[in-house]
Design a protein around this motif. Structure first.
Motif, PDB file in Angstrom:
ATOM      1  N   ARG A 326      10.944  42.230  99.795  1.00  0.00           N
ATOM      2  CA  ARG A 326       9.691  41.814 100.435  1.00  0.00           C
ATOM      3  C   ARG A 326       8.538  41.876  99.421  1.00  0.00           C
ATOM      4  NH1 ARG A 326      12.224  44.970 104.517  1.00  0.00           N
ATOM      5  NH2 ARG A 326      12.727  43.715 106.359  1.00  0.00           N
ATOM      6  N   PRO A 327       8.460  40.887  98.556  1.00  0.00           N
ATOM      7  CA  PRO A 327       7.440  40.937  97.500  1.00  0.00           C
ATOM      8  C   PRO A 327       6.014  40.866  98.041  1.00  0.00           C
ATOM      9  CG  PRO A 327       8.514  38.779  97.553  1.00  0.00           C
ATOM     10  CD  PRO A 327       9.289  39.667  98.463  1.00  0.00           C
ATOM     11  N   LEU A 328       5.845  40.322  99.254  1.00  0.00           N
ATOM     12  CA  LEU A 328       4.490  40.149  99.790  1.00  0.00           C
ATOM     13  C   LEU A 328       4.180  41.118 100.932  1.00  0.00           C
ATOM     14  CD1 LEU A 328       4.496  36.231  99.907  1.00  0.00           C
ATOM     15  CD2 LEU A 328       3.619  37.723  98.090  1.00  0.00           C
ATOM     16  N   ALA A 329       5.059  42.097 101.150  1.00  0.00           N
ATOM     17  CA  ALA A 329       4.885  42.997 102.289  1.00  0.00           C
ATOM     18  C   ALA A 329       3.596  43.811 102.185  1.00  0.00           C
ATOM     19  CB  ALA A 329       6.087  43.927 102.414  1.00  0.00           C
ATOM     20  N   GLY A 330       3.279  44.264 100.998  1.00  0.00           N
ATOM     21  CA  GLY A 330       2.066  45.062 100.820  1.00  0.00           C
ATOM     22  C   GLY A 330       0.808  44.284 101.142  1.00  0.00           C
ATOM     23  N   LYS A 331       0.770  43.037 100.702  1.00  0.00           N
ATOM     24  CA  LYS A 331      -0.393  42.193 100.982  1.00  0.00           C
ATOM     25  C   LYS A 331      -0.525  41.949 102.480  1.00  0.00           C
ATOM     26  CE  LYS A 331      -2.241  37.548 100.110  1.00  0.00           C
ATOM     27  NZ  LYS A 331      -1.991  36.250  99.450  1.00  0.00           N
ATOM     28  N   PHE A 332       0.612  41.684 103.144  1.00  0.00           N
ATOM     29  CA  PHE A 332       0.575  41.456 104.585  1.00  0.00           C
ATOM     30  C   PHE A 332       0.094  42.704 105.322  1.00  0.00           C
ATOM     31  CE2 PHE A 332       2.784  42.187 108.624  1.00  0.00           C
ATOM     32  CZ  PHE A 332       2.276  41.141 109.374  1.00  0.00           C
ATOM     33  N   ALA A 333       0.636  43.851 104.948  1.00  0.00           N
ATOM     34  CA  ALA A 333       0.267  45.098 105.623  1.00  0.00           C
ATOM     35  C   ALA A 333      -1.225  45.369 105.497  1.00  0.00           C
ATOM     36  CB  ALA A 333       1.077  46.261 105.061  1.00  0.00           C
ATOM     37  N   SER A 334      -1.759  45.130 104.312  1.00  0.00           N
ATOM     38  CA  SER A 334      -3.195  45.335 104.101  1.00  0.00           C
ATOM     39  C   SER A 334      -4.020  44.353 104.928  1.00  0.00           C
ATOM     40  CB  SER A 334      -3.508  45.175 102.607  1.00  0.00           C
ATOM     41  OG  SER A 334      -4.892  45.295 102.367  1.00  0.00           O
ATOM     42  N   GLN A 335      -3.611  43.104 104.931  1.00  0.00           N
ATOM     43  CA  GLN A 335      -4.321  42.078 105.695  1.00  0.00           C
ATOM     44  C   GLN A 335      -4.273  42.394 107.189  1.00  0.00           C
ATOM     45  OE1 GLN A 335      -2.539  38.203 105.357  1.00  0.00           O
ATOM     46  NE2 GLN A 335      -4.361  37.121 106.087  1.00  0.00           N
ATOM     47  N   TYR A 336      -3.123  42.813 107.669  1.00  0.00           N
ATOM     48  CA  TYR A 336      -2.965  43.126 109.090  1.00  0.00           C
ATOM     49  C   TYR A 336      -3.845  44.318 109.465  1.00  0.00           C
ATOM     50  CZ  TYR A 336      -0.591  43.774 113.580  1.00  0.00           C
ATOM     51  OH  TYR A 336      -0.309  43.879 114.922  1.00  0.00           O
ATOM     52  N   SER A 346       7.423  46.496 110.372  1.00  0.00           N
ATOM     53  CA  SER A 346       8.087  45.472 109.558  1.00  0.00           C
ATOM     54  C   SER A 346       8.577  44.309 110.424  1.00  0.00           C
ATOM     55  CB  SER A 346       9.261  46.082 108.785  1.00  0.00           C
ATOM     56  OG  SER A 346      10.210  46.637 109.674  1.00  0.00           O
ATOM     57  N   LEU A 347       8.781  44.564 111.718  1.00  0.00           N
ATOM     58  CA  LEU A 347       9.176  43.501 112.645  1.00  0.00           C
ATOM     59  C   LEU A 347       8.160  42.366 112.658  1.00  0.00           C
ATOM     60  CD1 LEU A 347      10.895  42.410 115.077  1.00  0.00           C
ATOM     61  CD2 LEU A 347       9.421  43.798 116.547  1.00  0.00           C
ATOM     62  N   TYR A 348       6.892  42.702 112.508  1.00  0.00           N
ATOM     63  CA  TYR A 348       5.844  41.698 112.653  1.00  0.00           C
ATOM     64  C   TYR A 348       5.892  40.658 111.538  1.00  0.00           C
ATOM     65  CZ  TYR A 348       4.009  45.338 115.769  1.00  0.00           C
ATOM     66  OH  TYR A 348       3.879  46.279 116.746  1.00  0.00           O
ATOM     67  N   THR A 349       6.491  41.028 110.409  1.00  0.00           N
ATOM     68  CA  THR A 349       6.591  40.052 109.317  1.00  0.00           C
ATOM     69  C   THR A 349       7.429  38.846 109.732  1.00  0.00           C
ATOM     70  OG1 THR A 349       8.548  41.147 108.366  1.00  0.00           O
ATOM     71  CG2 THR A 349       6.379  41.872 107.581  1.00  0.00           C
ATOM     72  N   LEU A 350       8.351  39.041 110.690  1.00  0.00           N
ATOM     73  CA  LEU A 350       9.178  37.924 111.139  1.00  0.00           C
ATOM     74  C   LEU A 350       8.335  36.847 111.808  1.00  0.00           C
ATOM     75  CD1 LEU A 350      12.319  39.736 112.614  1.00  0.00           C
ATOM     76  CD2 LEU A 350      12.004  38.760 110.325  1.00  0.00           C
ATOM     77  N   ALA A 351       7.306  37.260 112.560  1.00  0.00           N
ATOM     78  CA  ALA A 351       6.440  36.272 113.208  1.00  0.00           C
ATOM     79  C   ALA A 351       5.643  35.496 112.167  1.00  0.00           C
ATOM     80  CB  ALA A 351       5.509  36.963 114.192  1.00  0.00           C
ATOM     81  N   ILE A 382       7.462  36.409 103.612  1.00  0.00           N
ATOM     82  CA  ILE A 382       7.306  37.829 103.336  1.00  0.00           C
ATOM     83  C   ILE A 382       8.663  38.479 103.132  1.00  0.00           C
ATOM     84  CG2 ILE A 382       6.505  40.029 104.293  1.00  0.00           C
ATOM     85  CD1 ILE A 382       4.359  38.441 105.791  1.00  0.00           C
ATOM     86  N   ASN A 383       9.650  38.073 103.926  1.00  0.00           N
ATOM     87  CA  ASN A 383      11.008  38.600 103.828  1.00  0.00           C
ATOM     88  C   ASN A 383      11.867  37.793 102.866  1.00  0.00           C
ATOM     89  OD1 ASN A 383      10.985  40.762 106.045  1.00  0.00           O
ATOM     90  ND2 ASN A 383      10.148  38.973 107.088  1.00  0.00           N
TER      91      ASN A 383
END
Length: 487
Positions: A326-336, A346-351, A382-383
């Protein structure tokens, strides 16, 4: 960007203030109309996506998290032709049936969701009849079929990835510690198929009740403890008799054996445990206590291990599990977090990734949307990457991760570009030489029906258990490693 996101929030607020009308479901039962929250400005060129999520009911927390993530994706992609329409499944199959009726009435081109397998099954007939593809979040293999896809990480792929790697590293005999439920059954079926593919064997399967937290009993049974304990007890008695006559070497050997509970073969060299949290650490610790520990036995996991803090657990060192990069997981988590003031699952990354796929389909839409879904070389997100197949299954790019005290490391990277096409695991070929595993914690006949779909013939009922000669050799080697030589 801010203006568009404010528009999104206004749409949701307006939808939440709407009224709900009581209608009759199948059989005359009362159910409720699902309000529609539409995000995006529709036009003749619009690509309409119906998102079926549990916005109320038992799974509302996850449904609203998935909704939030999809809103972030829509804002990021900024595609004026992409329209999201939200429908509440109310966390039930009945709610899902009402939601899909509304989505199809609103001319949805694609369905994203639902979350749970029973909800997916509830909408399948209608979406197939209407010719509208579904990209669900469920990881249940049985819901998949042509036009019903999933973004979820499937059990077959996870189990085969970790068993194939372990087999390549020289592991030949696999044990399974499984909850006696649907997950355990799926892991068992995948494991026996992967074992045959990799020319290795599943030798021992232990089942426990899903609510259990004490694994001492099942660990003793699965590790051949009774036989190994009897052996060490006999040796201790022999040494005790010799020590009482003044034999100092016997007394010294007896002291070395004082903390040893067993000698011999535990029956496997790899153990798969699809658990997480306290149950996982309790199970591994108990098996290690009964001599099933590294380096002789390697513990293997599924994606459930991801996120567990296991580095300080000595018994878990060198264990392996499959993981999506998940190379973009950190960016997504911060944005969220910055947008919704909470940490995302981590489930939310699927949406987010589902909307990313919808965005790409909206841009490349051809005459047949199903062909667009399965003929693409995979979708990034993200995944990392995922590719769909015509039977509804998928292929992810899975890394193999090793747990080490200093931190987890990737020991085998998954393919980033799907150079090879994943082949579904074939059914187990049962011939006269096939041997069933030893079964503990469940009636063996019931377990065989769960795993193989039948009780296997008598000729297959000789378990791939412990070879007496090899068992004795292992016991002798263990004694020699301790500096003990018994005549």
């Amino acid at each position: 960007m801010l203006k568009r996101f404010c528009f999104v929030l206004m749409c949701l607020l307006a939808a939440s203030c709407g009224s709900t009308g009581n209608i009759k479901d199948e059989g005359g039962a009362d159910s409720y109309h699902t309000d529609i929250a539409e995000i995006g400005i529709s036009s003749a060129e619009s690509f309409r996506v119906g998102m079926l999520l549990p916005l109320t009911g038992a799974d509302a927390r996850y449904g609203n998290g998935l909704k939030n993530a999809s809103m972030l994706a829509l804002n990021d992609f900024n595609n004026p032709n992409l329209v999201l329409q939200y429908y509440d499944t109310q966390s039930t199959p009945a709610g899902a049936r009402i939601a899909i009726e509304n989505a199809l009435n609103q001319r949805a081109d694609l369905i994203i969701g639902p979350l749970k397998s029973l909800e997916v099954q509830a909408i399948t007939d209608e979406t197939i009849y209407q010719g509208v593809p579904v990209i669900a979040f469920s990881t249940a293999q049985e819901v998949l079929q042509p036009t019903i896809y999933t973004l979820g990480l499937l059990i077959d792929e996870q189990v085969d990835r970790i068993m194939t790697y372990a087999a390549d590293q020289g592991r030949k005999r696999f044990a399974l510690l499984l909850p006696d439920n649907g997950t355990g059954a799926a892991v068992a079926r995948a494991a026996v198929k992967s074992a045959q593919k990799n020319d290795v064997a599943v030798t021992v399967v232990g089942f426990y009740q899903p609510g259990a937290s004490d694994f001492s009993g099942i660990a003793k049974e699965m590790t051949n403890y009774a036989q190994r304990h009897d052996r060490v007890a006999r040796i201790k008695n022999k040494l005790q008799t010799a020590a009482q006559t003044g034999d100092t070497k016997a007394a010294h050997a007896l002291k070395k054996l004082s903390t040893r509970e067993g000698l011999g073969d535990v029956g496997f060299d790899a153990l798969i445990i699809p658990e997480n949290g306290a149950k996982l650490t309790a199970a591994i610790s108990m098996f290690a206590y009964y001599d099933a520990a590294a380096p002789q036995v390697r513990f293997l996991g599924t994606s459930l291990w991801e996120g567990n803090r296991l580095n300080n657990e000595a018994a878990v060192a060198s264990s392996l599990y499959p993981s999506v990069r998940r190379p973009l997981a950190g960016k997504f988590a911060s944005q969220y977090y910055n947008t919704f003031n909470e940490k995302p699952s981590s489930l939310y990354t699927l949406a987010y990734d589902a909307v990313s796929i919808a965005n790409r389909l909206a841009q490349t839409r051809g005459e047949n949307l199903n062909e667009d879904i399965v003929t693409q070389g995979g979708f990034g997100g993200i995944n990392d990457r995922v590719r769909f197949f015509a039977d509804g299954s998928n292929q992810h790019s899975l890394d193999v991760v090793e747990i080490r005290p200093e931190g987890n490391i990737v020991v085998d990277s998954g393919s980033r570009y799907f150079e090879t096409i994943a082949e579904p695991l074939p059914p187990v070929a049962i011939d006269a030489n096939y041997r069933v595993p030893q079964i503990f914690g469940k009636d063996p006949s019931l377990a065989q029906v769960m795993i193989y779909g039948q009780v296997l013939p008598d000729e297959n009922q000789v378990p791939t258990g412990i070879d007496p000669e090899a068992d004795q050799e292992i016991a002798d080697r263990q004694l020699r490693d301790m500096g003990i030589y018994i005549n």
